[in-house]
Scaffold this active site. Sequence first.
Site, mmCIF file in Angstrom:
data_model
loop_
_atom_site.group_PDB
_atom_site.id
_atom_site.type_symbol
_atom_site.label_atom_id
_atom_site.label_comp_id
_atom_site.label_asym_id
_atom_site.label_seq_id
_atom_site.Cartn_x
_atom_site.Cartn_y
_atom_site.Cartn_z
ATOM 1 N N GLU A 99 -191.384 97.576 -18.486
ATOM 2 C CA GLU A 99 -192.515 98.449 -19.565
ATOM 3 C C GLU A 99 -193.666 97.309 -19.535
ATOM 4 O O GLU A 99 -193.599 96.232 -19.674
ATOM 5 C CB GLU A 99 -192.032 98.610 -20.953
ATOM 6 C CG GLU A 99 -190.904 99.859 -20.869
ATOM 7 C CD GLU A 99 -190.555 100.172 -22.127
ATOM 8 O OE1 GLU A 99 -190.453 99.475 -23.291
ATOM 9 O OE2 GLU A 99 -190.072 101.217 -22.311
ATOM 10 N N CYS A 145 -183.769 90.754 -20.529
ATOM 11 C CA CYS A 145 -183.908 89.396 -20.850
ATOM 12 C C CYS A 145 -182.626 88.719 -21.103
ATOM 13 O O CYS A 145 -181.708 89.322 -21.575
ATOM 14 C CB CYS A 145 -185.005 89.149 -21.904
ATOM 15 S SG CYS A 145 -185.138 87.564 -22.524
ATOM 16 N N CYS A 163 -184.700 90.957 -31.257
ATOM 17 C CA CYS A 163 -185.604 91.567 -30.330
ATOM 18 C C CYS A 163 -184.804 92.733 -29.432
ATOM 19 O O CYS A 163 -183.619 92.490 -28.898
ATOM 20 C CB CYS A 163 -186.032 90.471 -29.218
ATOM 21 S SG CYS A 163 -186.742 91.207 -27.839
ATOM 22 N N GLY A 191 -188.791 90.234 -20.960
ATOM 23 C CA GLY A 191 -188.627 88.804 -20.170
ATOM 24 C C GLY A 191 -188.968 87.638 -20.791
ATOM 25 O O GLY A 191 -189.903 87.376 -21.463
ATOM 26 N N GLU A 192 -188.503 86.701 -20.092
ATOM 27 C CA GLU A 192 -188.729 85.181 -20.308
ATOM 28 C C GLU A 192 -189.586 84.596 -19.371
ATOM 29 O O GLU A 192 -189.066 84.087 -18.373
ATOM 30 C CB GLU A 192 -187.683 84.454 -20.852
ATOM 31 C CG GLU A 192 -188.039 82.699 -20.905
ATOM 32 C CD GLU A 192 -189.111 82.481 -21.901
ATOM 33 O OE1 GLU A 192 -189.000 82.855 -23.075
ATOM 34 O OE2 GLU A 192 -189.777 81.798 -21.113
ATOM 35 N N SER A 243 -192.678 80.558 -28.997
ATOM 36 C CA SER A 243 -192.189 81.550 -30.086
ATOM 37 C C SER A 243 -191.294 80.747 -31.154
ATOM 38 O O SER A 243 -190.170 80.466 -30.709
ATOM 39 C CB SER A 243 -191.303 82.561 -29.370
ATOM 40 O OG SER A 243 -192.136 83.391 -28.707
ATOM 41 N N LEU A 244 -191.981 79.889 -32.044
ATOM 42 C CA LEU A 244 -191.106 79.225 -33.010
ATOM 43 C C LEU A 244 -190.423 79.782 -33.834
ATOM 44 O O LEU A 244 -189.049 79.604 -33.852
ATOM 45 C CB LEU A 244 -192.379 78.362 -33.935
ATOM 46 C CG LEU A 244 -191.868 77.367 -34.937
ATOM 47 C CD1 LEU A 244 -190.964 76.216 -34.314
ATOM 48 C CD2 LEU A 244 -192.834 76.968 -35.558
ATOM 49 N N ASN A 245 -190.922 80.918 -34.650
ATOM 50 C CA ASN A 245 -190.006 81.760 -35.308
ATOM 51 C C ASN A 245 -189.170 81.400 -36.176
ATOM 52 O O ASN A 245 -188.385 82.005 -37.025
ATOM 53 C CB ASN A 245 -189.140 82.837 -34.316
ATOM 54 C CG ASN A 245 -189.912 83.546 -33.355
ATOM 55 O OD1 ASN A 245 -191.031 83.791 -33.784
ATOM 56 N ND2 ASN A 245 -189.621 84.004 -32.356
ATOM 57 N N ASN A 284 -190.946 93.784 -36.176
ATOM 58 C CA ASN A 284 -190.964 95.237 -35.889
ATOM 59 C C ASN A 284 -189.568 95.817 -35.597
ATOM 60 O O ASN A 284 -188.867 95.210 -34.822
ATOM 61 C CB ASN A 284 -191.668 95.601 -34.419
ATOM 62 C CG ASN A 284 -193.328 95.245 -34.472
ATOM 63 O OD1 ASN A 284 -193.906 95.746 -35.342
ATOM 64 N ND2 ASN A 284 -193.601 94.487 -33.599
ATOM 65 N N CYS A 287 -194.679 94.224 -30.327
ATOM 66 C CA CYS A 287 -193.882 93.008 -30.015
ATOM 67 C C CYS A 287 -192.335 93.282 -30.204
ATOM 68 O O CYS A 287 -192.034 93.600 -31.160
ATOM 69 C CB CYS A 287 -194.030 91.719 -30.759
ATOM 70 S SG CYS A 287 -195.767 91.196 -30.514
HETATM 71 N N1 SAH Z 1 -189.937 86.314 -23.871
HETATM 72 C C1 SAH Z 1 -191.166 85.505 -24.450
HETATM 73 C C2 SAH Z 1 -192.190 86.614 -24.472
HETATM 74 C C3 SAH Z 1 -192.075 88.107 -24.723
HETATM 75 S S1 SAH Z 1 -191.516 88.327 -26.537
HETATM 76 C C4 SAH Z 1 -190.882 84.964 -25.891
HETATM 77 O O1 SAH Z 1 -190.019 85.197 -26.572
HETATM 78 O O2 SAH Z 1 -191.914 84.275 -26.333
HETATM 79 C C5 SAH Z 1 -193.247 87.965 -27.207
HETATM 80 C C6 SAH Z 1 -193.282 87.722 -28.726
HETATM 81 O O3 SAH Z 1 -192.547 88.978 -29.510
HETATM 82 C C7 SAH Z 1 -192.233 86.711 -29.149
HETATM 83 O O4 SAH Z 1 -193.116 85.823 -30.006
HETATM 84 C C8 SAH Z 1 -191.265 87.272 -29.682
HETATM 85 O O5 SAH Z 1 -190.733 86.221 -30.970
HETATM 86 C C9 SAH Z 1 -191.765 88.446 -30.570
HETATM 87 N N2 SAH Z 1 -190.955 89.494 -30.948
HETATM 88 C C10 SAH Z 1 -189.602 89.651 -30.464
HETATM 89 N N3 SAH Z 1 -189.046 90.896 -31.015
HETATM 90 C C11 SAH Z 1 -189.688 90.899 -31.983
HETATM 91 C C12 SAH Z 1 -189.474 92.017 -32.872
HETATM 92 N N4 SAH Z 1 -188.868 92.939 -33.078
HETATM 93 N N5 SAH Z 1 -190.864 91.982 -33.961
HETATM 94 C C13 SAH Z 1 -191.834 91.160 -33.972
HETATM 95 N N6 SAH Z 1 -191.930 90.242 -32.786
HETATM 96 C C14 SAH Z 1 -191.016 90.330 -31.989
HETATM 97 FE FE1 SF4 Z 2 -186.233 87.507 -24.549
HETATM 98 FE FE2 SF4 Z 2 -188.494 86.973 -25.701
HETATM 99 FE FE3 SF4 Z 2 -186.885 88.882 -26.611
HETATM 100 FE FE4 SF4 Z 2 -186.076 86.435 -27.021
HETATM 101 S S1 SF4 Z 2 -187.935 87.378 -27.711
HETATM 102 S S2 SF4 Z 2 -185.004 88.181 -26.142
HETATM 103 S S3 SF4 Z 2 -186.956 85.598 -24.970
HETATM 104 S S4 SF4 Z 2 -188.134 88.928 -24.804
#
Ligand code: SAH
Ligand code: SF4
Length: 423
Positions: A94, A176, A183, A234-235, A286-288, A362, A405
């Site tokens: 996508e 991924c 995610c 994907g990563e 993506s610190l999170n 989300n 996201c």
């Molecule tokens: N794989 C890479 C890039 C794709 S994800 C990564 O993880 O950085 C892009 C961003 O979306 C990342 O910062 C991830 O933490 C965030 N993300 C993933 N799932 C999410 C969700 N359900 N709600 C909001 N952000 C999310």
């Molecule tokens: Fe993959 Fe990024 Fe989703 Fe983590 S947040 S599963 S690294 S796409």
Amino acid sequence: MVGEKALFGMGVEELRAVVEGLGLQKYRAVQLGDALYKQRVERLEEVTTLPAEVRERLAAEGYRMGLPEIVQTAKSVDGTERYLMRMADGETVETVWMPGGDGGERGDGSEAASEEEGEAGDAEDAVETHISKARCGAPVSSQNKYGDSGTSSQNDERDLGGYKRATICVSSQVGCAVNCQFCLTAKLGIRRNLTAGEIAGQVAAVLNRQRVRIGSGKGVETPSRINLVFMGMGEPFLNYDAFMKAVHVLRGMGIPESRMTVSTSGILPGILQFANEPVRPKLALSLNASNDAVRREIMPITKKWDIAALLEAVREIPFGKREYVTFEYVLLGGVNDQPEHAREVLVLLQGMKAKVNLIVWNPGPGIEFHQPTPEDVAVFHRMLIDGGIPTFTRRPRGRDIYAACGQLKRTVEPGFVEIQPVG
Ligand code: SAH
Ligand code: SF4
């Protein structure tokens, strides 16, 4: 090998080798390159700068332009469009088109950021934007299936004519392997890497669909400021070489690397390699989470590379004067969104040229987290600002069509093979 006969994605040398292999003169490679990357011609038969005989020979050898095909689309109430792109072998990913951008560039010192800030106001506005959206509630409609977005010409005119810039969110892998718990893409497991041509080709396919002209290239609409975020499925740093090659192809299409941002979940070897690239997009990590214990729970990959190791690697990147590294922080209600977490983030990022993008989580089916309350988001945001970190809350785009996201998930999944997740 998948896509080996696709011309899209080939660099100058490779194109030269193709034409020389057919006994043609070198300048044919230049013509082919222009057709691929400037005019973004989708079919070999339409490359009119090449004589018909040359086109036929290329086709007979099995070459094709090789752009991904948009097979399904969905359009959000906010103008965001999500595309299902099919590759030559039938795999799909996508890609998301966000007219007006999503606020992700603010505060990173780039051109895209100045434009965004000029239009969207300051951090206070970002908080307000978020709160009012959250109060309205993101409408998750029951009609969020793919449907053709061939909407009325009135809508198209408004969307194409009304934006000054747009952001395209690009996928780097089919699925991924990283397995972040919040995610949706993680639910797919990993199917395969995308090639450089398939990564950059998503952008070409979207630009063609939106009839965007870049420089003197193809298109009928206003020259537009296009920003790219490698934040789709994907990563990127687990498909490093193809990703970096795609960056070069995209530059060849007229999009400078300063308008690209790559987001990584924290693949240490990738960050170290990235630090040494002479040409590189902006980096988002993506610190999170504010400590390893929480991060291990929500991002198991932390067991492999912890926060300290990632931050040390990021500190080594030779950033430009105006360059900031972005830390993405998905706010998960009750998990990582409390004042003590904000305080820990401030300690972690002390002394770094860092900005934080807060992303309100989300939701997605089968994922058991809660959204943070608007009050908690506002407090978290304010604490980071007061602690001296430029902080922005991302506008959620396309939530109603699962284009925001972490909501990207192929709708075509039969036969999807899960492999052992990393971390
Ligand atoms: N794989 C890479 C890039 C794709 S994800 C990564 O993880 O950085 C892009 C961003 O979306 C990342 O910062 C991830 O933490 C965030 N993300 C993933 N799932 C999410 C969700 N359900 N709600 C909001 N952000 C999310
Ligand atoms: Fe993959 Fe990024 Fe989703 Fe983590 S947040 S599963 S690294 S796409």
